[in-house]
Scaffold this active site. Structure first.
Site, PDB file in Angstrom:
ATOM      1  N   GLU A   1       0.832  -1.211   0.000  1.00 59.89           N
ATOM      2  CA  GLU A   1       0.000   0.000   0.000  1.00 59.89           C
ATOM      3  C   GLU A   1       0.862   1.255   0.000  1.00 59.89           C
ATOM      4  O   GLU A   1       1.905   1.306   0.649  1.00 59.89           O
ATOM      5  CB  GLU A   1      -0.873  -0.034   1.262  1.00 59.89           C
ATOM      6  CG  GLU A   1      -1.985   0.967   1.294  1.00 59.89           C
ATOM      7  CD  GLU A   1      -2.829   0.822   2.560  1.00 59.89           C
ATOM      8  OE1 GLU A   1      -3.314  -0.297   2.833  1.00 59.89           O
ATOM      9  OE2 GLU A   1      -2.988   1.817   3.265  1.00 59.89           O
TER      10      GLU A   1
ATOM     11  N   GLU B   1      -3.132  10.567   3.003  1.00 59.84           N
ATOM     12  CA  GLU B   1      -4.317  10.676   3.853  1.00 59.84           C
ATOM     13  C   GLU B   1      -4.389  12.050   4.504  1.00 59.84           C
ATOM     14  O   GLU B   1      -3.371  12.618   4.905  1.00 59.84           O
ATOM     15  CB  GLU B   1      -4.344   9.578   4.922  1.00 59.84           C
ATOM     16  CG  GLU B   1      -4.666   8.214   4.319  1.00 59.84           C
ATOM     17  CD  GLU B   1      -5.026   7.178   5.353  1.00 59.84           C
ATOM     18  OE1 GLU B   1      -6.137   6.626   5.270  1.00 59.84           O
ATOM     19  OE2 GLU B   1      -4.201   6.918   6.244  1.00 59.84           O
TER      20      GLU B   1
ATOM     21  N   LYS C   1      -7.398   3.461  -5.023  1.00 57.26           N
ATOM     22  CA  LYS C   1      -8.629   3.505  -4.227  1.00 57.26           C
ATOM     23  C   LYS C   1      -8.716   4.867  -3.555  1.00 57.26           C
ATOM     24  O   LYS C   1      -7.708   5.386  -3.075  1.00 57.26           O
ATOM     25  CB  LYS C   1      -8.628   2.404  -3.167  1.00 57.26           C
ATOM     26  CG  LYS C   1      -8.466   1.007  -3.746  1.00 57.26           C
ATOM     27  CD  LYS C   1      -8.550  -0.051  -2.661  1.00 57.26           C
ATOM     28  CE  LYS C   1      -8.437  -1.452  -3.270  1.00 57.26           C
ATOM     29  NZ  LYS C   1      -8.611  -2.508  -2.245  1.00 57.26           N
TER      30      LYS C   1
ATOM     31  N   TRP D   1     -13.828   8.417   4.949  1.00 58.19           N
ATOM     32  CA  TRP D   1     -14.361   7.478   5.929  1.00 58.19           C
ATOM     33  C   TRP D   1     -14.241   8.073   7.318  1.00 58.19           C
ATOM     34  O   TRP D   1     -13.592   9.095   7.513  1.00 58.19           O
ATOM     35  CB  TRP D   1     -13.657   6.125   5.833  1.00 58.19           C
ATOM     36  CG  TRP D   1     -12.163   6.177   5.886  1.00 58.19           C
ATOM     37  CD1 TRP D   1     -11.312   6.531   4.871  1.00 58.19           C
ATOM     38  CD2 TRP D   1     -11.333   5.876   7.010  1.00 58.19           C
ATOM     39  NE1 TRP D   1     -10.001   6.452   5.293  1.00 58.19           N
ATOM     40  CE2 TRP D   1      -9.993   6.052   6.601  1.00 58.19           C
ATOM     41  CE3 TRP D   1     -11.599   5.455   8.321  1.00 58.19           C
ATOM     42  CZ2 TRP D   1      -8.909   5.839   7.459  1.00 58.19           C
ATOM     43  CZ3 TRP D   1     -10.521   5.235   9.172  1.00 58.19           C
ATOM     44  CH2 TRP D   1      -9.192   5.425   8.735  1.00 58.19           C
TER      45      TRP D   1
ATOM     46  N   THR E   1      -6.995   5.215  16.952  1.00 57.57           N
ATOM     47  CA  THR E   1      -7.474   5.777  15.697  1.00 57.57           C
ATOM     48  C   THR E   1      -8.216   7.080  15.953  1.00 57.57           C
ATOM     49  O   THR E   1      -8.090   8.048  15.194  1.00 57.57           O
ATOM     50  CB  THR E   1      -8.404   4.783  14.979  1.00 57.57           C
ATOM     51  OG1 THR E   1      -7.714   3.546  14.852  1.00 57.57           O
ATOM     52  CG2 THR E   1      -8.769   5.292  13.600  1.00 57.57           C
TER      53      THR E   1
END
Ligand SMILES: *[C@@H]1O[C@H](CO)[C@@H](O)[C@H](O)[C@H]1NC(C)=O
Ligand SMILES: *[C@@H]1O[C@H](CO)[C@@H](O)[C@H](O)[C@H]1NC(C)=O
Ligand SMILES: *[C@@H]1O[C@H](CO)[C@@H](O)[C@H](O)[C@H]1NC(C)=O
Ligand SMILES: *[C@@H]1O[C@H](CO)[C@@H](O)[C@H](O)[C@H]1NC(C)=O
Ligand SMILES: *[C@@H]1O[C@H](CO)[C@@H](O)[C@H](O)[C@H]1NC(C)=O
Length: 375
Positions: free
Chosen positions: A121, A125, A207, A211, A228
């Site tokens: 990956e 972000e 992708k 979210w 998180t």
């Protein structure tokens, strides 16, 4: 600000790590996976989302995108939203540029990533809780033992301002650019990539989506999601507000030859990937600061990504193989189809390394999310 939050999050991360937050239908390093006909892009495709929906992208179940004069709108309004799309084709090394405005909103995360079937990956972000930075990150073969690869890069008001976020990914290096300015270089042999072992090196799909990194005060208090939540800046507020990530356009350039990119063994090493495609154009890493080259040589139907890379913390060397078949494709900008290339390391950016917990499991359960290896 972000670094402070990040540092705080480290305290909670040990308890918050959860496995399998990223998903794949079939992991080619665990078993032989069925071929996906014609799944390599093999050329360059430009998507202009200001013109509406595009066949270049698969829309995840549960996702409804809207399109406006600014492009594709990824909206989050309720706690079950996780709008996500994936490129319908894979690339085996390449360059991907996106013009994007990150979503606002504490607890909301915008993501633009490359991800392979064996969970390599490469990430961008953005946290809705900050309007001053973007995070770069990478993972190799789904290894989430540590979360120490993230770096934050200053960028001017990424929520309000279009920026060109670009990735150049080769067997030798991965480079992250913002508006044409190099932010970060990861070399194949870098220690952070475990000397190549965890360097992203298998066919990737693109992708993107937004979210919810932290859905509620309860999530912030739960040991499973606390890290998180800290990373995401705290719980999102669902009061009727629509939080929108905007994508104007995306350019995808596959340096490989397309066709089927097949894993010939379970190693997940780039040398094991074969392409059945026919090269039709010359794609290149147009970054003039490097002279990396690679070639795809074809022999009797199956093109082999005939590159060899040597792990080297200060640079990687690509040497090209002799073409035994029909055509040879050059993917180097300033070099010829054969010969070695040297890649230099450069990364002058401030780093804030940290580790975090992972995506809200609910997002995965809904099957909506990108299943990002968060952070
Ligand atoms: C990809 O693999 C499938 C199944 O093996 C095959 O039918 C198809 O022709 C292949 N496509 C290309 C472009 O090689
Ligand atoms: C995963 O990453 C950790 C930390 O970088 C490393 O120590 C470990 O060997 C890796 N595991 C595998 C299976 O590569
Ligand atoms: C976006 O940045 C990449 C990397 O610098 C560059 O190659 C590309 O041309 C840029 N796109 C536009 C439209 O400026
Ligand atoms: C992509 O979107 C950006 C931001 O709206 C715009 O400046 C740029 O011209 C667009 N690129 C193309 C090729 O349309
Ligand atoms: C590593 O890369 C550097 C810079 O490109 C080069 O000078 C050096 O010889 C390489 N070392 C090895 C062991 O390949």
């Amino acid at each position: 600000m972000l670094s402070t939050l990040a540092a705080t999050a480290v305290l909670f991360s040990a308890a918050s790590l959860v496995n399998a937050q990223t998903f794949t239908d079939c992991n080619p390093t665990e078993k032989t996976c069925p071929a996906d006909p014609g799944y390599g892009l093999g050329n360059t495709v430009f998507t202009d989302f200001t013109k509406g929906a595009s066949d270049n992208w698969e829309i995840a179940a549960g996702t409804t995108l809207s399109y406006g004069t600014s492009g594709a709108e990824f909206n989050i309004k309720v706690s079950t939203d996780a709008p996500t799309i994936s490129s319908d084709k894979y690339i085996m090394f390449g360059q991907v540029d996106v013009f994007l405005k990150a979503s606002p909103g504490t607890g909301i995360v915008s993501s633009f990533i490359l991800e392979s079937d064996d969970l390599d990956e490469i990430d961008w972000e953005w946290l809705g809780s900050t309007d001053t930075s973007v995070e770069s990150n990478f993972f190799g073969k789904g290894n989430t033992t540590t979360y120490d690869r993230a770096i934050y890069h200053n960028v001017e008001t990424p929520i309000e301002t279009w920026h060109n976020y670009s990735l150049t990914w080769t067997a030798a290096y991965t480079k992250w650019y913002i508006d044409g300015v190099l932010q970060r270089t990861l070399n194949y042999g870098d220690a952070l990539a475990l000397g190549g072992k965890n360097y992203p090196q298998t066919p990737m799909r693109i992708k993107m989506g937004s979210w919810i990194g932290c859905a509620s005060a309860a999530a912030a208090a739960s040991s499973a999601t606390q890290g998180t939540c800290e990373w995401a800046g705290g719980p999102a507020t669902f009061d009727g507000t629509t939080y929108t990530m905007l994508v104007a356009n995306v350019t995808i350039n596959d340096f490989g030859c397309g066709g089927n990119y097949t894993y010939t063994d379970l190693t997940g090493d780039w040398q094991s990937i074969k392409s059945s495609g026919t090269c039709s154009s010359s794609n290149a890493d147009s970054d003039s600061s490097s002279t990396a080259s690679s070639s795809v040589s074809k022999s009797s139907g199956a093109a082999v990504l005939a590159q060899t890379a040597t792990g080297n913390a200060s640079g990687s060397t690509l040497s090209t193989a002799t073409a035994t078949g029909s055509t040879t494709k050059t993917t180097g900008s300033t070099s010829t189809t054969s010969g070695a290339a040297q890649v230099t390391t450069s990364d002058g950016n401030a780093k804030a390394k940290s580790k975090y917990g992972v995506i809200d499991v609910a997002v995965m359960a809904l099957g909506l999310g990108l299943g990002y290896l968060v952070m």
